[in-house]
Design an enzyme around this catalytic site. Sequence first.
Site, short mmCIF file in Angstrom:
data_model
loop_
_atom_site.label_atom_id
_atom_site.label_comp_id
_atom_site.label_asym_id
_atom_site.label_seq_id
_atom_site.Cartn_x
_atom_site.Cartn_y
_atom_site.Cartn_z
N ASP A 24 1.00 -1.02 0.33
CA ASP A 24 -0.02 0.08 0.39
C ASP A 24 0.75 1.21 0.07
O ASP A 24 1.80 0.86 0.53
CB ASP A 24 -0.80 0.01 1.39
CG ASP A 24 -1.74 -1.17 0.77
OD1 ASP A 24 -2.23 -1.54 -0.15
OD2 ASP A 24 -2.25 -1.34 2.18
N ARG A 25 0.29 2.13 -1.05
CA ARG A 25 1.08 3.72 -0.36
C ARG A 25 1.76 3.93 0.58
O ARG A 25 2.72 4.55 0.43
CB ARG A 25 0.17 4.78 -1.17
CG ARG A 25 0.56 5.61 -1.46
CD ARG A 25 -0.51 7.01 -1.98
NE ARG A 25 0.57 8.12 -2.22
CZ ARG A 25 0.33 9.03 -2.48
NH1 ARG A 25 -1.44 9.09 -2.80
NH2 ARG A 25 0.33 10.41 -2.89
#
Length: 319
Positions: free
Chosen positions: A144-145
């Site tokens: 995930d970012r």
Amino acid sequence: MKTENPTVQFMTISSEEAGQRIDNFLRVRLKGVPKSMIYRILRKGEVRINKKRVKPEYKLLDGDEVRIPPVRQSERDVPEVSASLDKVSSLTHCILYEDDYLLVLNKPSGTAVHGGSGLSFGVIEGLRALRPEARFLELVHRLDRDTSGVLLVAKKRSALRALHEQLRSKGMQKDYLALVRGQWQSHCKSVQAPLLKNILKSGERIVRVNGEGKPSETLFKVEERFDCATLVKASPVTGRTHQIRVHAQYAGHPIAFDDRYGDRAFDQQLADTGLKRLFLHAHALRLEHPHTGETLRFEAPLDDALRRCLQLLRQRSGK
């Protein structure tokens, strides 16, 4: 690669590129070109292999010569990523390991693994800008970012295939560190809850525990306890979107500063630590080298924000 004019390209397929379908090869090669355009140039015979027309399902062979016609790529979809940009050049300092087959990165929080959804570029586009001579650079998996830590990139198609097989057969061991709300119960060593992914109109992905979802399991182990929080090691057995975050929330212990599945009151308790990012870090990764078969283990150190948070929590707990 050679060119007969500035717009028509000729490529000779290497053994690493062989075995894939021509349509998939063109989709990677022609970033930003709509799929409809790729199938149109194939249908019209503008793409030639060894001077002959081919169908989209044609599988490339070692030594094939591919003619790629001029196509217009959208500037919006394929931004120019400069290797001199600070965010791109800083990726060089994040590399933990590299050989002819693998590149292992300690991905910073806040950097997406790839561009899209309004982001001009991500880690993979940045690496390609830094390594313009590299014929092949592809993500093996994703983070995930806002999650930091070990990210694996394949430098050969054969390596990508071998590593994907390890992921499928659960031969790859991933360990994350997460700071969660409250006192995690030591007897809770596994969370098994099916996960269902929903895509909102905004394009945002939200995952919920739902009986109609896919079977999912995460192993948890207490690493350190604090007054209001627990540092846990989370090891996903399956690899669903947002799995650790949703399983921690489902167990009653949401992760610190999780903007989708977290708890604002818990985040407020940590305000004096200066933490402003999701406390989820891909700490370690164990795998078999795709060429030598050697067992490798990579560890990514915590960034300054996570280390500082833990130090202050230890002081607060009188450790």
